[in-house]
Write a protein that holds these residues in place. Structure first.
Motif, PDB file in Angstrom:
ATOM      1  N   LYS A  58       0.833  -1.209   0.000  1.00  9.02           N
ATOM      2  CA  LYS A  58       0.000   0.000   0.000  1.00  9.02           C
ATOM      3  C   LYS A  58       0.867   1.258   0.000  1.00  9.02           C
ATOM      4  O   LYS A  58       0.527   2.252  -0.654  1.00  9.02           O
ATOM      5  N   LEU A  59       1.978   1.201   0.712  1.00  4.13           N
ATOM      6  CA  LEU A  59       2.896   2.335   0.705  1.00  4.13           C
ATOM      7  C   LEU A  59       3.469   2.549  -0.683  1.00  4.13           C
ATOM      8  O   LEU A  59       3.524   3.680  -1.182  1.00  4.13           O
ATOM      9  N   THR A 117      -2.764   8.332   5.707  1.00  4.66           N
ATOM     10  CA  THR A 117      -2.573   9.337   4.655  1.00  4.66           C
ATOM     11  C   THR A 117      -1.514  10.352   5.074  1.00  4.66           C
ATOM     12  O   THR A 117      -0.761  10.855   4.231  1.00  4.66           O
ATOM     13  N   GLU A 118      -1.438  10.633   6.360  1.00 11.23           N
ATOM     14  CA  GLU A 118      -0.411  11.561   6.842  1.00 11.23           C
ATOM     15  C   GLU A 118       0.981  10.994   6.604  1.00 11.23           C
ATOM     16  O   GLU A 118       1.923  11.729   6.274  1.00 11.23           O
ATOM     17  N   THR A 156       3.808  12.796   4.382  1.00 12.14           N
ATOM     18  CA  THR A 156       5.087  13.135   5.016  1.00 12.14           C
ATOM     19  C   THR A 156       6.265  12.596   4.207  1.00 12.14           C
ATOM     20  O   THR A 156       7.248  13.310   3.965  1.00 12.14           O
ATOM     21  N   ILE A 157       6.154  11.339   3.772  1.00 10.06           N
ATOM     22  CA  ILE A 157       7.229  10.736   2.984  1.00 10.06           C
ATOM     23  C   ILE A 157       7.347  11.415   1.629  1.00 10.06           C
ATOM     24  O   ILE A 157       8.461  11.724   1.156  1.00 10.06           O
ATOM     25  N   LYS A 213      -3.955   3.722  10.842  1.00  8.60           N
ATOM     26  CA  LYS A 213      -4.500   4.630  11.852  1.00  8.60           C
ATOM     27  C   LYS A 213      -5.461   3.837  12.739  1.00  8.60           C
ATOM     28  O   LYS A 213      -6.392   3.202  12.250  1.00  8.60           O
ATOM     29  N   ILE A 214      -5.222   3.864  14.035  1.00 12.90           N
ATOM     30  CA  ILE A 214      -6.017   3.101  14.994  1.00 12.90           C
ATOM     31  C   ILE A 214      -6.774   4.065  15.901  1.00 12.90           C
ATOM     32  O   ILE A 214      -6.171   4.899  16.583  1.00 12.90           O
ATOM     33  N   ASP A 215      -8.084   3.949  15.884  1.00 15.09           N
ATOM     34  CA  ASP A 215      -8.915   4.806  16.728  1.00 15.09           C
ATOM     35  C   ASP A 215      -9.240   4.157  18.062  1.00 15.09           C
ATOM     36  O   ASP A 215      -9.584   4.851  19.021  1.00 15.09           O
ATOM     37  N   GLY A 216      -9.132   2.828  18.133  1.00 10.53           N
ATOM     38  CA  GLY A 216      -9.554   2.112  19.325  1.00 10.53           C
ATOM     39  C   GLY A 216      -8.418   1.720  20.246  1.00 10.53           C
ATOM     40  O   GLY A 216      -7.378   2.386  20.315  1.00 10.53           O
TER      41      GLY A 216
END
Length: 316
Positions: A82-83, A303-304, A308-309, A282-285
């Motif tokens: 994905k990256l 996405t951040e 950034t990269i 990203k983990i919200d829990g």
């Protein structure tokens, strides 16, 4: 009735056409090539279509038999794939590869004498291969987790930039001891004795059986070799721009490790990404959601992180 059937078929064909068009549109951002660089190195090169001489990121995976997509047995998240795709969509080429242990396992002949330095040699060979090419602009190395130290050691003066992604700043022996002290404090003293022996280059049978997956006798020569290096010292040798990234919800590598690396890098920048975990999600829990995500390939990466990269590479 016949007219209704015709309309339904027409609608189905429209949906099929739209799905095909969307799929084609998504894939039109880049070309994908399988590329073998040596007997041990098989990987995938993604080339963005919109750029004639794109910058290239070499992506190095973390610990364990991790393949080019960031997966291993019983753990599929596709984080590194994905990256790579996200970078291609931003005009940056990438090469990601299976660790040599992956190929050995597939061939049914795993080399028990494999050393940490073998991973460094593989990364060095890849860097040298692409440095001879004139198809790319800047060359950047991205090392994830264990791959951070591999990348630090493999980079040479011709690399334009280095990115540490969830990499440890301490010696791996100290990292392991810290993790054991937090999760199984009753084993900390025994673990410390074992780690001290390994740091001194000596194998030992005196280790807690509960930690045999870490200190198994067959793994000890590899661990001894790995413990020869201190990332926070090795990174001082890198004269190119360095970006150190960590997530606040990384269960394996705390932010303090990234801070240690950045503080010791002559040209280092630090980026802490809120709520990102070790596999770039990203983990919200809570920690349970975090752990489960290691095997949830449907999740998008941060996405951040991608922004950034991308900004770092394009600023070189």
């Amino acid at each position: 009735m016949a007219k209704s059937l015709v309309v339904m078929r027409l609608i189905c064909w429209i949906f099929i056409f739209i799905s095909f068009f969307n799929s084609a549109a998504q894939n039109s951002a880049f070309k994908e090539r399988t590329l073998s660089i040596s007997n041990w190195i098989d990987g995938t090169l993604l080339l963005p279509n919109a750029t004639t001489k794109p910058d290239l990121a070499i992506i190095i995976a973390g610990s364990g038999p991790v393949n080019r997509d960031g997966n291993q047995n019983f753990m599929k998240n596709n984080a590194l794939k994905k990256l790579a795709v996200a970078l291609a969509e931003n005009g940056i080429a990438s090469y990601r590869y299976d660790k040599r242990s992956v190929k050995q396992i597939r061939q049914g002949r795993l080399d028990n004498d494999i050393m940490f330095d073998d991973f460094v040699s593989d990364a060095s060979d890849i860097i040298a291969f692409f440095q001879e090419k004139e198809d790319f602009g800047k060359l950047v190395v991205i090392g994830h987790s264990q791959g951070s130290l591999v990348g630090i050691l493999a980079c040479n003066e011709l690399v334009d930039g280095f990115i540490s992604l969830a990499g440890a700043g301490q010696n791996i022996g100290d990292v392991i001891l810290e993790q054991i002290s937090k999760t199984a404090p009753m084993l900390a003293e025994d673990a410390k004795r074992t780690i001290t022996s390994l740091k001194n280059g000596q194998t030992t049978e005196d280790y807690p059986q509960a930690l045999s997956s870490v200190f198994n006798s067959s793994l000890q020569p590899f661990m001894i070799n790995w413990m020869e290096y201190n990332p926070n010292e090795s990174i001082k040798e890198l004269q190119m721009p360095v970006l150190v990234i960590n997530g606040t919800k990384d269960l394996q590598v705390p932010v303090s490790e990234a801070e240690l690396l950045a503080d010791n890098s002559p040209n280092g920048q630090l980026a802490i990404i809120e709520d990102m975990n070790h596999v770039l999600f990203k983990i919200d829990g809570d920690d349970l959601e975090n752990s489960k995500s290691y095997n949830e390939s449907f999740r998008p990466i941060s996405t951040e992180l991608v922004e950034t990269i991308t900004q770092f590479i394009k600023s070189l």
